[in-house]
Design a protein around this motif. Structure first.
Motif, PDB file in Angstrom:
ATOM      1  N   PHE A  96       0.826  -1.205   0.000  1.00 16.38           N
ATOM      2  CA  PHE A  96       0.000   0.000   0.000  1.00 16.38           C
ATOM      3  C   PHE A  96       0.864   1.260   0.000  1.00 16.38           C
ATOM      4  CE2 PHE A  96      -2.556   3.209   2.267  1.00 16.38           C
ATOM      5  CZ  PHE A  96      -3.622   3.298   1.367  1.00 16.38           C
ATOM      6  N   ALA A  97       1.922   1.284   0.815  1.00 11.70           N
ATOM      7  CA  ALA A  97       2.829   2.437   0.853  1.00 11.70           C
ATOM      8  C   ALA A  97       3.558   2.595  -0.479  1.00 11.70           C
ATOM      9  CB  ALA A  97       3.829   2.282   1.993  1.00 11.70           C
ATOM     10  N   MET A  98       3.979   1.487  -1.077  1.00 13.04           N
ATOM     11  CA  MET A  98       4.662   1.550  -2.362  1.00 13.04           C
ATOM     12  C   MET A  98       3.722   2.091  -3.446  1.00 13.04           C
ATOM     13  SD  MET A  98       6.416  -1.459  -4.601  1.00 13.04           S
ATOM     14  CE  MET A  98       4.842  -2.176  -5.013  1.00 13.04           C
ATOM     15  N   TRP A  99       2.480   1.684  -3.431  1.00 17.06           N
ATOM     16  CA  TRP A  99       1.524   2.170  -4.412  1.00 17.06           C
ATOM     17  C   TRP A  99       1.316   3.686  -4.257  1.00 17.06           C
ATOM     18  CZ3 TRP A  99      -0.276   1.079  -8.868  1.00 17.06           C
ATOM     19  CH2 TRP A  99      -1.407   1.714  -9.348  1.00 17.06           C
ATOM     20  N   GLY A 100       1.266   4.170  -3.037  1.00 15.37           N
ATOM     21  CA  GLY A 100       1.135   5.611  -2.812  1.00 15.37           C
ATOM     22  C   GLY A 100       2.333   6.376  -3.345  1.00 15.37           C
ATOM     23  N   ARG A 101       3.530   5.831  -3.156  1.00 20.88           N
ATOM     24  CA  ARG A 101       4.724   6.504  -3.680  1.00 20.88           C
ATOM     25  C   ARG A 101       4.766   6.469  -5.201  1.00 20.88           C
ATOM     26  NH1 ARG A 101       7.411   3.483   0.582  1.00 20.88           N
ATOM     27  NH2 ARG A 101       7.542   4.840   2.384  1.00 20.88           N
ATOM     28  N   LEU A 102       4.328   5.367  -5.782  1.00 18.66           N
ATOM     29  CA  LEU A 102       4.323   5.267  -7.241  1.00 18.66           C
ATOM     30  C   LEU A 102       3.336   6.241  -7.875  1.00 18.66           C
ATOM     31  CD1 LEU A 102       4.625   1.429  -7.886  1.00 18.66           C
ATOM     32  CD2 LEU A 102       6.315   3.198  -8.366  1.00 18.66           C
ATOM     33  N   ARG A 103       2.243   6.538  -7.189  1.00 13.13           N
ATOM     34  CA  ARG A 103       1.291   7.513  -7.721  1.00 13.13           C
ATOM     35  C   ARG A 103       1.850   8.921  -7.697  1.00 13.13           C
ATOM     36  NH1 ARG A 103      -4.240   6.924  -4.876  1.00 13.13           N
ATOM     37  NH2 ARG A 103      -2.840   7.043  -3.113  1.00 13.13           N
ATOM     38  N   GLU A 104       2.813   9.211  -6.821  1.00 10.33           N
ATOM     39  CA  GLU A 104       3.414  10.540  -6.747  1.00 10.33           C
ATOM     40  C   GLU A 104       4.513  10.759  -7.782  1.00 10.33           C
ATOM     41  OE1 GLU A 104       4.916  11.128  -2.841  1.00 10.33           O
ATOM     42  OE2 GLU A 104       2.952  11.114  -1.907  1.00 10.33           O
ATOM     43  N   ALA A 124       6.257  14.319  -8.821  1.00  8.89           N
ATOM     44  CA  ALA A 124       7.546  14.543  -8.173  1.00  8.89           C
ATOM     45  C   ALA A 124       8.695  14.560  -9.165  1.00  8.89           C
ATOM     46  CB  ALA A 124       7.802  13.485  -7.117  1.00  8.89           C
ATOM     47  N   SER A 125       8.556  13.889 -10.290  1.00 10.34           N
ATOM     48  CA  SER A 125       9.663  13.856 -11.244  1.00 10.34           C
ATOM     49  C   SER A 125       9.872  15.188 -11.948  1.00 10.34           C
ATOM     50  CB  SER A 125       9.429  12.751 -12.273  1.00 10.34           C
ATOM     51  OG  SER A 125       8.278  13.035 -13.038  1.00 10.34           O
ATOM     52  N   HIS A 126       8.891  16.070 -11.894  1.00  6.08           N
ATOM     53  CA  HIS A 126       9.008  17.380 -12.541  1.00  6.08           C
ATOM     54  C   HIS A 126       9.319  18.498 -11.554  1.00  6.08           C
ATOM     55  CE1 HIS A 126       7.737  15.692 -16.310  1.00  6.08           C
ATOM     56  NE2 HIS A 126       6.672  15.152 -15.719  1.00  6.08           N
ATOM     57  N   ASP A 127       9.498  18.164 -10.279  1.00  2.00           N
ATOM     58  CA  ASP A 127       9.794  19.177  -9.265  1.00  2.00           C
ATOM     59  C   ASP A 127      11.222  19.679  -9.391  1.00  2.00           C
ATOM     60  OD1 ASP A 127       7.310  18.985  -8.180  1.00  2.00           O
ATOM     61  OD2 ASP A 127       7.915  17.898  -6.379  1.00  2.00           O
ATOM     62  N   ASP A 128      11.400  20.981  -9.161  1.00  2.75           N
ATOM     63  CA  ASP A 128      12.754  21.497  -9.022  1.00  2.75           C
ATOM     64  C   ASP A 128      13.155  21.370  -7.551  1.00  2.75           C
ATOM     65  OD1 ASP A 128      11.098  23.388  -7.944  1.00  2.75           O
ATOM     66  OD2 ASP A 128      12.057  25.108  -8.875  1.00  2.75           O
ATOM     67  N   ALA A 129      14.337  21.854  -7.212  1.00  2.00           N
ATOM     68  CA  ALA A 129      14.847  21.675  -5.847  1.00  2.00           C
ATOM     69  C   ALA A 129      13.965  22.370  -4.815  1.00  2.00           C
ATOM     70  CB  ALA A 129      16.276  22.194  -5.754  1.00  2.00           C
ATOM     71  N   HIS A 130      13.486  23.574  -5.144  1.00  2.00           N
ATOM     72  CA  HIS A 130      12.663  24.321  -4.191  1.00  2.00           C
ATOM     73  C   HIS A 130      11.309  23.630  -3.981  1.00  2.00           C
ATOM     74  CE1 HIS A 130      11.250  27.668  -1.857  1.00  2.00           C
ATOM     75  NE2 HIS A 130      10.173  27.754  -2.630  1.00  2.00           N
ATOM     76  N   ALA A 162      10.650  20.445  -4.339  1.00  2.00           N
ATOM     77  CA  ALA A 162      10.890  19.219  -3.578  1.00  2.00           C
ATOM     78  C   ALA A 162      11.102  19.537  -2.101  1.00  2.00           C
ATOM     79  CB  ALA A 162      12.087  18.473  -4.140  1.00  2.00           C
ATOM     80  N   LEU A 163      11.838  20.618  -1.806  1.00  2.00           N
ATOM     81  CA  LEU A 163      12.051  21.020  -0.412  1.00  2.00           C
ATOM     82  C   LEU A 163      10.721  21.379   0.246  1.00  2.00           C
ATOM     83  CD1 LEU A 163      14.240  21.589   1.742  1.00  2.00           C
ATOM     84  CD2 LEU A 163      14.235  23.950   0.943  1.00  2.00           C
ATOM     85  N   MET A 164       9.871  22.099  -0.475  1.00  3.33           N
ATOM     86  CA  MET A 164       8.563  22.457   0.078  1.00  3.33           C
ATOM     87  C   MET A 164       7.703  21.211   0.316  1.00  3.33           C
ATOM     88  SD  MET A 164       7.464  25.957  -1.827  1.00  3.33           S
ATOM     89  CE  MET A 164       5.823  25.814  -1.191  1.00  3.33           C
ATOM     90  N   ARG A 165       7.775  20.252  -0.579  1.00  2.00           N
ATOM     91  CA  ARG A 165       6.955  19.047  -0.445  1.00  2.00           C
ATOM     92  C   ARG A 165       7.421  18.188   0.718  1.00  2.00           C
ATOM     93  NH1 ARG A 165       7.499  14.426  -3.289  1.00  2.00           N
ATOM     94  NH2 ARG A 165       8.812  15.417  -4.833  1.00  2.00           N
ATOM     95  N   PHE A 166       8.735  18.048   0.902  1.00  2.00           N
ATOM     96  CA  PHE A 166       9.257  17.168   1.943  1.00  2.00           C
ATOM     97  C   PHE A 166       9.315  17.822   3.315  1.00  2.00           C
ATOM     98  CE2 PHE A 166      11.061  14.764  -1.645  1.00  2.00           C
ATOM     99  CZ  PHE A 166      10.552  13.519  -1.315  1.00  2.00           C
ATOM    100  N   ARG A 167       9.684  19.089   3.386  1.00  2.00           N
ATOM    101  CA  ARG A 167       9.889  19.738   4.686  1.00  2.00           C
ATOM    102  C   ARG A 167       8.792  20.729   5.058  1.00  2.00           C
ATOM    103  NH1 ARG A 167      13.538  16.400   5.419  1.00  2.00           N
ATOM    104  NH2 ARG A 167      15.605  16.623   4.544  1.00  2.00           N
TER     105      ARG A 167
END
Length: 145
Positions: free
Chosen positions: A34-42, A46-52, A54-59
């Motif tokens: 279930f967790a892997m499926w959630g990550r695969l949907r992102e 997420a592959s088009h995010d720039d560094a900023h 990605a930082l906003m999404r994670f932190r």
């Protein structure tokens, strides 16, 4: 030479171990899938995010805004005093290529504020408002009695 059979308790321990492993797998495998499926949907987003982004999404946006303020105040070739906390490694990574000088805890750094330390100090913190930038000469004001 005759080989004896193992005592019954050894067979019971083996069976108990196999049952414990099966119970563990029954609960772990579905939650992992279930967790892997959630990550695969992102992945498409997420592959088009720039560094900023990605930082906003994670932190979080508060942490990203604090890092941006600190990056704006410190030139890339400068050094800063980094205080010890559980998050000081993450803050050091996010502020690279600026050079971090390890300063220990807040009380130790405040006691040594008169020595030849960098002008600026970063006090890490994951909670809002995130890491803070203060002048090293003002560290004594940050220490609460």
């Amino acid at each position: 030479m005759k080989i004896r059979r193992a005592p019954g308790w050894r067979a019971a321990w083996t069976a108990a171990g196999l049952v414990a492993l099966a119970v563990y797998l029954v609960f772990t495998v579905p939650s992992s899938l279930f967790a892997m499926w959630g990550r695969l949907r992102e992945v498409p987003v997420a592959s088009h995010d720039d560094a900023h982004a990605a930082l906003m999404r994670f932190r979080g946006p508060g942490y990203a805004a604090a890092i941006d303020r600190i990056k704006g105040a410190l030139p890339e070739d400068s050094a800063y005093l980094l205080l010890d906390s559980g998050d000081h490694t993450i803050v050091r990574f996010d502020l690279a290529p600026r050079r971090a000088v390890f300063g220990g805890g807040l009380k130790e750094a405040a006691a040594n504020a008169d020595r030849s330390l960098p002008k600026w100090t970063v006090i890490p913190g994951p909670d809002p408002p995130g890491p803070r930038l203060v002048e090293t000469s003002r560290l004594r004001e940050e220490v609460r009695p």
